[in-house]
Structure formats: structure tokens, C-alpha cells
Design a protein around this motif. Structure first.
Motif, PDB file in Angstrom:
ATOM      1  N   GLY A  35       0.799  -1.141   0.129  1.00 31.91           N
ATOM      2  CA  GLY A  35       0.014  -0.100  -0.075  1.00 31.91           C
ATOM      3  C   GLY A  35       0.899   1.252  -0.057  1.00 31.91           C
ATOM      4  N   GLU A  36       1.928   1.283   0.781  1.00 38.00           N
ATOM      5  CA  GLU A  36       2.912   2.338   0.884  1.00 38.00           C
ATOM      6  C   GLU A  36       3.565   2.588  -0.610  1.00 38.00           C
ATOM      7  OE1 GLU A  36       5.428   1.628   4.165  1.00 38.00           O
ATOM      8  OE2 GLU A  36       3.723   2.062   5.509  1.00 38.00           O
ATOM      9  N   ALA A  37       3.774   1.568  -1.452  1.00 35.27           N
ATOM     10  CA  ALA A  37       4.595   1.734  -2.673  1.00 35.27           C
ATOM     11  C   ALA A  37       3.299   2.047  -3.669  1.00 35.27           C
ATOM     12  CB  ALA A  37       5.193   0.414  -2.886  1.00 35.27           C
ATOM     13  N   ALA A  38       2.090   2.094  -3.507  1.00 35.90           N
ATOM     14  CA  ALA A  38       0.968   2.191  -4.384  1.00 35.90           C
ATOM     15  C   ALA A  38       1.066   3.491  -4.965  1.00 35.90           C
ATOM     16  CB  ALA A  38      -0.270   2.003  -3.728  1.00 35.90           C
ATOM     17  N   THR A  39       0.961   3.595  -6.376  1.00 31.69           N
ATOM     18  CA  THR A  39       0.599   4.937  -7.149  1.00 31.69           C
ATOM     19  C   THR A  39      -0.652   4.731  -8.087  1.00 31.69           C
ATOM     20  OG1 THR A  39       1.790   3.960  -9.159  1.00 31.69           O
ATOM     21  CG2 THR A  39       3.090   4.801  -7.554  1.00 31.69           C
ATOM     22  N   LEU A  40      -1.285   5.587  -8.329  1.00 26.91           N
ATOM     23  CA  LEU A  40      -2.565   5.650  -9.437  1.00 26.91           C
ATOM     24  C   LEU A  40      -2.268   4.892 -10.446  1.00 26.91           C
ATOM     25  CD1 LEU A  40      -5.503   6.494  -9.621  1.00 26.91           C
ATOM     26  CD2 LEU A  40      -4.560   8.505 -10.776  1.00 26.91           C
ATOM     27  N   GLY A  41      -0.967   5.160 -11.060  1.00 29.83           N
ATOM     28  CA  GLY A  41      -0.999   4.500 -12.396  1.00 29.83           C
ATOM     29  C   GLY A  41      -0.888   2.894 -12.111  1.00 29.83           C
ATOM     30  N   GLY A  42      -0.004   2.618 -11.096  1.00 25.82           N
ATOM     31  CA  GLY A  42       0.117   1.221 -10.648  1.00 25.82           C
ATOM     32  C   GLY A  42      -1.209   0.606 -10.418  1.00 25.82           C
ATOM     33  N   ILE A  43      -2.060   1.256  -9.530  1.00 23.45           N
ATOM     34  CA  ILE A  43      -3.474   0.497  -9.425  1.00 23.45           C
ATOM     35  C   ILE A  43      -4.251   0.390 -10.714  1.00 23.45           C
ATOM     36  CG2 ILE A  43      -5.618   1.101  -8.665  1.00 23.45           C
ATOM     37  CD1 ILE A  43      -4.051   2.637  -6.060  1.00 23.45           C
ATOM     38  N   LEU A  44      -4.068   1.410 -11.667  1.00 25.44           N
ATOM     39  CA  LEU A  44      -4.586   1.314 -12.893  1.00 25.44           C
ATOM     40  C   LEU A  44      -4.221   0.014 -13.729  1.00 25.44           C
ATOM     41  CD1 LEU A  44      -4.901   5.173 -13.695  1.00 25.44           C
ATOM     42  CD2 LEU A  44      -6.862   3.322 -13.360  1.00 25.44           C
ATOM     43  N   VAL A  45      -2.773  -0.019 -13.665  1.00 19.78           N
ATOM     44  CA  VAL A  45      -2.144  -1.138 -14.296  1.00 19.78           C
ATOM     45  C   VAL A  45      -2.749  -2.448 -13.683  1.00 19.78           C
ATOM     46  CG1 VAL A  45       0.151  -2.602 -14.615  1.00 19.78           C
ATOM     47  CG2 VAL A  45      -0.122  -0.159 -15.066  1.00 19.78           C
ATOM     48  N   ASP A  46      -2.973  -2.629 -12.291  1.00 21.42           N
ATOM     49  CA  ASP A  46      -3.565  -3.786 -11.890  1.00 21.42           C
ATOM     50  C   ASP A  46      -4.821  -4.176 -12.595  1.00 21.42           C
ATOM     51  OD1 ASP A  46      -1.252  -4.358 -10.633  1.00 21.42           O
ATOM     52  OD2 ASP A  46      -2.047  -3.684  -8.753  1.00 21.42           O
ATOM     53  N   LEU A  47      -5.718  -2.973 -12.542  1.00 17.55           N
ATOM     54  CA  LEU A  47      -7.253  -3.174 -12.854  1.00 17.55           C
ATOM     55  C   LEU A  47      -7.510  -3.215 -14.481  1.00 17.55           C
ATOM     56  CD1 LEU A  47      -8.569   0.164 -10.767  1.00 17.55           C
ATOM     57  CD2 LEU A  47      -8.926  -2.274 -10.409  1.00 17.55           C
ATOM     58  N   VAL A  48      -6.324  -2.965 -15.295  1.00 21.34           N
ATOM     59  CA  VAL A  48      -6.198  -2.991 -16.581  1.00 21.34           C
ATOM     60  C   VAL A  48      -6.078  -4.800 -16.892  1.00 21.34           C
ATOM     61  CG1 VAL A  48      -5.093  -2.716 -18.835  1.00 21.34           C
ATOM     62  CG2 VAL A  48      -5.697  -1.035 -17.438  1.00 21.34           C
ATOM     63  N   GLU A  49      -5.166  -5.313 -16.026  1.00 29.82           N
ATOM     64  CA  GLU A  49      -5.001  -6.544 -16.053  1.00 29.82           C
ATOM     65  C   GLU A  49      -6.224  -7.370 -15.812  1.00 29.82           C
ATOM     66  OE1 GLU A  49      -1.543  -7.490 -13.799  1.00 29.82           O
ATOM     67  OE2 GLU A  49      -0.021  -6.727 -15.407  1.00 29.82           O
ATOM     68  N   HIS A  50      -7.190  -7.079 -14.921  1.00 35.29           N
ATOM     69  CA  HIS A  50      -8.406  -7.755 -14.522  1.00 35.29           C
ATOM     70  C   HIS A  50      -9.501  -7.374 -15.367  1.00 35.29           C
ATOM     71  CE1 HIS A  50      -5.663  -8.514 -11.498  1.00 35.29           C
ATOM     72  NE2 HIS A  50      -6.282  -9.694 -11.199  1.00 35.29           N
ATOM     73  N   ARG A  51      -9.289  -6.404 -16.445  1.00 33.75           N
ATOM     74  CA  ARG A  51     -10.335  -5.931 -17.382  1.00 33.75           C
ATOM     75  C   ARG A  51     -11.487  -5.455 -16.379  1.00 33.75           C
ATOM     76  NH1 ARG A  51      -9.702  -7.102 -22.669  1.00 33.75           N
ATOM     77  NH2 ARG A  51     -12.089  -6.970 -22.986  1.00 33.75           N
ATOM     78  N   ALA A  52     -10.828  -4.678 -15.191  1.00 36.08           N
ATOM     79  CA  ALA A  52     -11.755  -4.334 -14.149  1.00 36.08           C
ATOM     80  C   ALA A  52     -12.822  -3.111 -14.861  1.00 36.08           C
ATOM     81  CB  ALA A  52     -11.232  -3.841 -13.052  1.00 36.08           C
ATOM     82  N   GLU A  53     -14.266  -3.110 -14.203  1.00 36.45           N
ATOM     83  CA  GLU A  53     -15.088  -2.131 -14.356  1.00 36.45           C
ATOM     84  C   GLU A  53     -14.805  -1.191 -13.427  1.00 36.45           C
ATOM     85  OE1 GLU A  53     -19.846  -1.169 -14.334  1.00 36.45           O
ATOM     86  OE2 GLU A  53     -19.173  -3.064 -15.429  1.00 36.45           O
ATOM     87  N   VAL A  54     -14.733   0.274 -13.740  1.00 31.88           N
ATOM     88  CA  VAL A  54     -14.454   1.234 -12.853  1.00 31.88           C
ATOM     89  C   VAL A  54     -15.405   2.458 -13.117  1.00 31.88           C
ATOM     90  CG1 VAL A  54     -11.867   0.492 -12.643  1.00 31.88           C
ATOM     91  CG2 VAL A  54     -12.404   2.008 -14.405  1.00 31.88           C
ATOM     92  N   VAL A  55     -15.338   3.450 -12.241  1.00 31.79           N
ATOM     93  CA  VAL A  55     -15.822   4.627 -12.179  1.00 31.79           C
ATOM     94  C   VAL A  55     -14.976   5.539 -11.950  1.00 31.79           C
ATOM     95  CG1 VAL A  55     -17.746   6.287 -11.439  1.00 31.79           C
ATOM     96  CG2 VAL A  55     -18.130   3.669 -11.602  1.00 31.79           C
ATOM     97  N   ILE A  56     -14.675   6.510 -12.926  1.00 32.65           N
ATOM     98  CA  ILE A  56     -13.579   7.694 -12.656  1.00 32.65           C
ATOM     99  C   ILE A  56     -14.189   8.656 -12.600  1.00 32.65           C
ATOM    100  CG2 ILE A  56     -11.454   8.647 -13.870  1.00 32.65           C
ATOM    101  CD1 ILE A  56     -10.568   6.229 -14.860  1.00 32.65           C
ATOM    102  N   GLY A  57     -14.101   9.433 -11.769  1.00 31.89           N
ATOM    103  CA  GLY A  57     -14.563  11.003 -11.342  1.00 31.89           C
ATOM    104  C   GLY A  57     -13.548  11.831 -11.619  1.00 31.89           C
ATOM    105  N   THR A  58     -13.869  12.840 -12.423  1.00 29.06           N
ATOM    106  CA  THR A  58     -13.116  14.145 -12.643  1.00 29.06           C
ATOM    107  C   THR A  58     -13.797  15.426 -12.128  1.00 29.06           C
ATOM    108  OG1 THR A  58     -14.127  14.436 -15.137  1.00 29.06           O
ATOM    109  CG2 THR A  58     -12.218  12.914 -14.892  1.00 29.06           C
ATOM    110  N   GLN A  59     -13.152  16.497 -12.331  1.00 28.53           N
ATOM    111  CA  GLN A  59     -14.016  17.672 -11.847  1.00 28.53           C
ATOM    112  C   GLN A  59     -15.358  17.984 -12.158  1.00 28.53           C
ATOM    113  OE1 GLN A  59     -12.358  19.775  -9.838  1.00 28.53           O
ATOM    114  NE2 GLN A  59     -14.142  21.024  -9.418  1.00 28.53           N
ATOM    115  N   GLY A  60     -15.750  17.507 -13.380  1.00 28.92           N
ATOM    116  CA  GLY A  60     -17.019  17.942 -13.979  1.00 28.92           C
ATOM    117  C   GLY A  60     -17.778  16.705 -14.343  1.00 28.92           C
ATOM    118  N   ARG A  61     -17.245  15.483 -14.478  1.00 26.15           N
ATOM    119  CA  ARG A  61     -18.098  14.300 -14.905  1.00 26.15           C
ATOM    120  C   ARG A  61     -17.514  12.956 -14.356  1.00 26.15           C
ATOM    121  NH1 ARG A  61     -18.593  13.722 -20.877  1.00 26.15           N
ATOM    122  NH2 ARG A  61     -20.354  12.431 -20.032  1.00 26.15           N
ATOM    123  N   THR A  62     -18.505  11.943 -14.420  1.00 26.17           N
ATOM    124  CA  THR A  62     -18.221  10.756 -14.225  1.00 26.17           C
ATOM    125  C   THR A  62     -18.057   9.801 -15.149  1.00 26.17           C
ATOM    126  OG1 THR A  62     -19.274  11.035 -11.839  1.00 26.17           O
ATOM    127  CG2 THR A  62     -19.049   8.648 -12.548  1.00 26.17           C
TER     128      THR A  62
END
Length: 182
Positions: A35-62
Motif C-alpha cells: 500500500g505504501e508503494a502504491a501509485t495511481l498508475g500502478g493501481i490502474l495497471v492492476d485493474l487493466v490486467e483484470h479488465r476491471a469495470e471502474v468509475v472515474i470521477g473528474t472535476q465535472g463528470r463521472t
């Protein structure tokens, strides 16, 4: 003899309990280290490998979809209808994993591989003068034909008569939506 067997049984039980506690502590420590070594990019890499469904929030949209790729500054989502959204990493405010994958531990300790970037993807789309819908960091939407990508700027020809040329700094782009297959 019964006393000796009773002592051995008690000792074996104590050893199992100590071993189980030690194992839990080791596992917790490893999770903490990851957890201490985690980065947003690294988490996304893990999620891509699992073809995960995600919800990404930006300032104005989901944005909801399956992660299909991640680069050094961009995440690529595909919706159920086949539409693709490029989301700038700097614009991500929240990242949620769909409930079916919520229990998975995403360590996120790796970096995205390759040279995939928002500018590179937009440049490839500009070659076809693709129609795009840009979400800017302040929530403004710009829709039109992607005409070019410079070192730090994107050029869009808006729809309508007469069309207007709009130049958008790359750093201002939160996401880029592309229509799905017809």
C-alpha cells in the motif's frame, strides 16, 4: 503419561496459535508495504490486467467503463456500447472499482509500461480527423473534429456553420470522448 500428553497437546496448540498470529502479522505487514508503494498508475495497471469495470470521477463528470489501457498520463475506458474515453491522469479525482471487483486487493506498486500518452493517442486520432468531445478541467465541453496535436496544444474544428477553430492546451484536457461503433 497422561500429564505428558496433556502438556504436549497444550504446547502444540500454543505453537499453532503463535504461528497463526505471526502469519497474520506478516500478511498485514506485506499489505502495508504494498500500500505504501502504491501509485495511481500502478493501481490502474492492476485493474487493466483484470479488465476491471471502474468509475472515474473528474472535476465535472463521472466516467464508467472497463479499463482497456493505461499510459504514463492517460487511462483508456471502454463503455458497454463500445464508446471510448481517454481520461487524463492529472484530472482523476476519484477511482472506484465496480462492486464485483471491490474485494480484490489492488497493490498498485508497478508503473505503466510503454509510451502510451494522451498526446500520442490524440495525435493518432487527428490523422483521421476524428470527432471528439473534450471535457476541460473547468467542466467546459468542446466538440468537433480533431485537426491536429502540437507539442502542448490540440486544434479542434467545431461543428456547425461556419465551424470555428479552437486551440486547447493539452494540460487543460480532463477527458476525450470518442463515439462508439455505428
Amino acid at each position: 503419561m497422561d500429564g505428558l500428553l496433556s502438556s504436549l497437546t497444550r504446547w502444540a496448540g500454543d505453537q499453532r496459535a503463535t504461528e497463526a498470529a505471526s502469519s497474520r502479522a506478516r500478511e498485514r505487514w506485506l499489505r502495508q508495504q504494498a500500500g505504501e508503494a502504491a501509485t495511481l498508475g500502478g493501481i490502474l495497471v492492476d485493474l487493466v490486467e483484470h479488465r476491471a469495470e471502474v468509475v472515474i470521477g473528474t472535476q465535472g463528470r463521472t466516467h464508467r467503463g472497463h479499463l482497456r489501457g493505461v499510459g504514463r498520463d492517460v487511462a483508456v475506458l471502454e463503455t458497454a456500447s463500445g464508446a471510448v474515453t481517454l481520461v487524463a491522469m492529472d484530472a482523476i479525482r476519484t477511482l472506484q472499482v465496480a462492486p464485483v471487483d471491490a474485494g480484490q486487493d489492488w497493490s498498485g506498486s508497478r508503473a505503466p509500461a510503454g509510451k502510451l500518452s494522451l498526446a500520442g493517442l490524440l495525435d493518432a486520432l487527428a490523422a483521421d480527423q476524428s470527432t471528439v468531445r473534450l471535457e476541460l478541467g473547468d467542466g467546459t465541453m468542446v466538440t468537433g473534429s480533431l485537426r491536429g496535436v502540437g507539442a502542448d496544444v490540440v486544434t479542434i474544428l467545431t461543428e456547425g456553420r461556419p465551424g470555428r477553430t479552437i486551440h486547447v492546451p493539452l494540460r487543460a484536457i480532463a477527458s476525450c470522448g470518442l463515439p462508439g461503433p455505428a
